[in-house]
Design a protein around this motif. Sequence first.
Motif, PDB file in Angstrom:
ATOM      1  N   THR A 252       0.833  -1.197   0.000  1.00  0.00           N
ATOM      2  CA  THR A 252       0.000   0.000   0.000  1.00  0.00           C
ATOM      3  C   THR A 252       0.866   1.245   0.000  1.00  0.00           C
ATOM      4  O   THR A 252       2.019   1.232   0.440  1.00  0.00           O
ATOM      5  CB  THR A 252      -0.903   0.004   1.241  1.00  0.00           C
ATOM      6  OG1 THR A 252      -0.110  -0.108   2.417  1.00  0.00           O
ATOM      7  CG2 THR A 252      -1.914  -1.129   1.180  1.00  0.00           C
TER       8      THR A 252
ATOM      9  N   THR B 164      -9.391  -5.379   7.732  1.00  0.00           N
ATOM     10  CA  THR B 164      -8.879  -5.325   6.355  1.00  0.00           C
ATOM     11  C   THR B 164      -9.116  -3.935   5.778  1.00  0.00           C
ATOM     12  O   THR B 164     -10.125  -3.285   6.095  1.00  0.00           O
ATOM     13  CB  THR B 164      -9.564  -6.388   5.479  1.00  0.00           C
ATOM     14  OG1 THR B 164     -10.961  -6.199   5.544  1.00  0.00           O
ATOM     15  CG2 THR B 164      -9.207  -7.785   5.952  1.00  0.00           C
TER      16      THR B 164
ATOM     17  N   ARG C  28      -8.833  -1.307   2.223  1.00  0.00           N
ATOM     18  CA  ARG C  28      -8.666  -1.080   0.781  1.00  0.00           C
ATOM     19  C   ARG C  28      -8.517   0.417   0.586  1.00  0.00           C
ATOM     20  O   ARG C  28      -9.364   1.195   1.003  1.00  0.00           O
ATOM     21  CB  ARG C  28      -9.872  -1.599  -0.007  1.00  0.00           C
ATOM     22  CG  ARG C  28      -9.750  -1.363  -1.516  1.00  0.00           C
ATOM     23  CD  ARG C  28     -10.810  -2.085  -2.303  1.00  0.00           C
ATOM     24  NE  ARG C  28     -12.156  -1.581  -2.029  1.00  0.00           N
ATOM     25  CZ  ARG C  28     -13.250  -2.036  -2.656  1.00  0.00           C
ATOM     26  NH1 ARG C  28     -13.144  -3.025  -3.550  1.00  0.00           N
ATOM     27  NH2 ARG C  28     -14.435  -1.532  -2.373  1.00  0.00           N
ATOM     28  N   GLU C  29      -7.395   0.806  -0.056  1.00  0.00           N
ATOM     29  CA  GLU C  29      -7.128   2.237  -0.257  1.00  0.00           C
ATOM     30  C   GLU C  29      -7.156   2.563  -1.751  1.00  0.00           C
ATOM     31  O   GLU C  29      -6.785   1.753  -2.592  1.00  0.00           O
ATOM     32  CB  GLU C  29      -5.778   2.611   0.333  1.00  0.00           C
ATOM     33  CG  GLU C  29      -4.597   1.972  -0.391  1.00  0.00           C
ATOM     34  CD  GLU C  29      -3.226   2.447   0.119  1.00  0.00           C
ATOM     35  OE1 GLU C  29      -3.165   2.994   1.241  1.00  0.00           O
ATOM     36  OE2 GLU C  29      -2.231   2.246  -0.602  1.00  0.00           O
TER      37      GLU C  29
ATOM     38  N   THR D   2      -5.370   1.004  -6.499  1.00  0.00           N
ATOM     39  CA  THR D   2      -6.215   0.431  -5.430  1.00  0.00           C
ATOM     40  C   THR D   2      -5.430  -0.725  -4.828  1.00  0.00           C
ATOM     41  O   THR D   2      -5.114  -1.699  -5.548  1.00  0.00           O
ATOM     42  CB  THR D   2      -7.559  -0.058  -5.969  1.00  0.00           C
ATOM     43  OG1 THR D   2      -8.280   1.053  -6.531  1.00  0.00           O
ATOM     44  CG2 THR D   2      -8.380  -0.685  -4.862  1.00  0.00           C
ATOM     45  N   ARG D   3      -5.137  -0.600  -3.560  1.00  0.00           N
ATOM     46  CA  ARG D   3      -4.298  -1.609  -2.902  1.00  0.00           C
ATOM     47  C   ARG D   3      -5.000  -2.089  -1.616  1.00  0.00           C
ATOM     48  O   ARG D   3      -5.873  -1.416  -1.072  1.00  0.00           O
ATOM     49  CB  ARG D   3      -2.923  -1.037  -2.579  1.00  0.00           C
ATOM     50  CG  ARG D   3      -2.136  -0.592  -3.801  1.00  0.00           C
ATOM     51  CD  ARG D   3      -0.751  -0.120  -3.377  1.00  0.00           C
ATOM     52  NE  ARG D   3       0.084   0.255  -4.509  1.00  0.00           N
ATOM     53  CZ  ARG D   3       0.202   1.475  -4.995  1.00  0.00           C
ATOM     54  NH1 ARG D   3      -0.499   2.471  -4.412  1.00  0.00           N
ATOM     55  NH2 ARG D   3       0.978   1.731  -6.030  1.00  0.00           N
ATOM     56  N   TYR D   4      -4.546  -3.237  -1.102  1.00  0.00           N
ATOM     57  CA  TYR D   4      -5.165  -3.867   0.075  1.00  0.00           C
ATOM     58  C   TYR D   4      -4.095  -4.171   1.116  1.00  0.00           C
ATOM     59  O   TYR D   4      -2.936  -4.462   0.792  1.00  0.00           O
ATOM     60  CB  TYR D   4      -5.859  -5.173  -0.331  1.00  0.00           C
ATOM     61  CG  TYR D   4      -6.977  -4.995  -1.329  1.00  0.00           C
ATOM     62  CD1 TYR D   4      -8.293  -4.892  -0.898  1.00  0.00           C
ATOM     63  CD2 TYR D   4      -6.703  -4.918  -2.701  1.00  0.00           C
ATOM     64  CE1 TYR D   4      -9.322  -4.729  -1.827  1.00  0.00           C
ATOM     65  CE2 TYR D   4      -7.727  -4.756  -3.625  1.00  0.00           C
ATOM     66  CZ  TYR D   4      -9.036  -4.665  -3.173  1.00  0.00           C
ATOM     67  OH  TYR D   4     -10.052  -4.506  -4.072  1.00  0.00           O
ATOM     68  N   THR D   5      -4.525  -4.160   2.367  1.00  0.00           N
ATOM     69  CA  THR D   5      -3.662  -4.600   3.467  1.00  0.00           C
ATOM     70  C   THR D   5      -4.555  -5.029   4.631  1.00  0.00           C
ATOM     71  O   THR D   5      -5.798  -4.897   4.583  1.00  0.00           O
ATOM     72  CB  THR D   5      -2.697  -3.487   3.927  1.00  0.00           C
ATOM     73  OG1 THR D   5      -1.735  -4.040   4.843  1.00  0.00           O
ATOM     74  CG2 THR D   5      -3.441  -2.361   4.616  1.00  0.00           C
ATOM     75  N   SER D   6      -3.941  -5.524   5.690  1.00  0.00           N
ATOM     76  CA  SER D   6      -4.702  -5.927   6.897  1.00  0.00           C
ATOM     77  C   SER D   6      -3.870  -5.625   8.142  1.00  0.00           C
ATOM     78  O   SER D   6      -2.624  -5.655   8.100  1.00  0.00           O
ATOM     79  CB  SER D   6      -5.051  -7.419   6.845  1.00  0.00           C
ATOM     80  OG  SER D   6      -3.869  -8.203   6.761  1.00  0.00           O
TER      81      SER D   6
END
Length: 434
Positions: A2, A132, A134-135, A145-149
């Motif tokens: 991200t 979780t 989503r940015e 658009t990316r994801y992380t947790s």
Amino acid sequence: MTALTYTVFTDPASVEASAAGRRSKSTGTVYLVITNTARRTDWSRIEVRVPVGDGVGDLTPNLPEMKGKYTDNRWGTQASTQEVKVDPQRDTNVFEVTPKSGGAASFKPGDYLVLTMENVTIAATAGPAVLTVREKTEDDDGEHTRYTSVALVKTAPKEIPAPRDFHPDKGMVGAGENLTLSWEGSPEFDYKILFPGGQKDISSDTRTWTPPDAPKRATTYTLVATDTVTQKQHFLTTTVQVRFPVLETLTATTGIDTLWVQGTVDGKKGRVTFTDTGVEISGNSGGRGTVTADRADLNGVNTGWVQGRSADDGKITFPKDGLDVRNGSGAWGTVHADKADLNGINTEWVQGRSADDGWITFPVEGLKVHRKDDSHLTHLEVGYATHDIVKTRIVRGLNDDDGWISFRAEGLNIRRGRGTERGTLFAANTELKE
């Protein structure tokens, strides 16, 4: 990877899972801190999904409220903070975070965004809960658009601390003086207080109690706290002393040392005082009192007088020369006895048991025998008597119609019956000079 960095913190630092069956749930505050640690980036939307439920991976059984503030932390200048828009998405567990002004906003290196969920009810099962993210951002390379947790840990619920500091507001009370007991403890306990003769259930949200009746003697109170889930019990005791205790019974196996003993009921406060010679009995007013008993077994009695139970009963006093017997009015009284064994009697007269009986007086010459109705010498019955001299006016036979003899200066007269008719002298041999 991200464009922004995401870190989660909690308050308290370690949140506990809510124990099943507890009246109150475990709560905490969750902070999601978003920072830019690299190059300049514009952001338009950040979505955060919160796991909802009571399972191992869930954070909370109910979706909480989320708030957000963005801080422009330009190096070397005063930082400025502004709110951002945080909207929960319908029928989802997702929060959508966007700039206050809408569209895209600059997120410079060093700036940070803090998303806060306060008073979150923690799920009932211990374990990690993962948020979780989503940015949606834009940089020199275009839109992304990316994801992380990010995760936090729900620790297993600890045992509820036992209640403590059970104490009265005063350790010593006077007769009839009220007191209040207090303590500290969790509302997860059922409370009751035990005391002699009873017990009292206490509301779980109450930490004080006043006994309805003030203690009359030293009293021990016991606080019982029961865990509503595990049924484990805790016991705390405290004792209140009474300055002047009232006892129903007292058993002393080795003795009692005291200056005095006194009654407790108004109007009946007689007192026994212990002196160097024995005991003193005082009445309710403080003067000398009365001992009431069925029987007294004594080696001796020293007293000014003895009287019957009633105020008008006879009384015996003890002068130096013996004793005086008085009746209820204070006049000379009567001694009643079956027999008297005496060395001597000094008396003015002696009479039979009835008021009509004859009586005897003791003049200087000897004695006189009287009838009730006069003081003249009257009837005297003697079985056998020996006297040097007998002085009498008349001698009569034993029967009422017997003759009688009277004594005159010239000699004697012999008369018949009760009359004055001359009688007859009978004798085996009579010798007369004339």
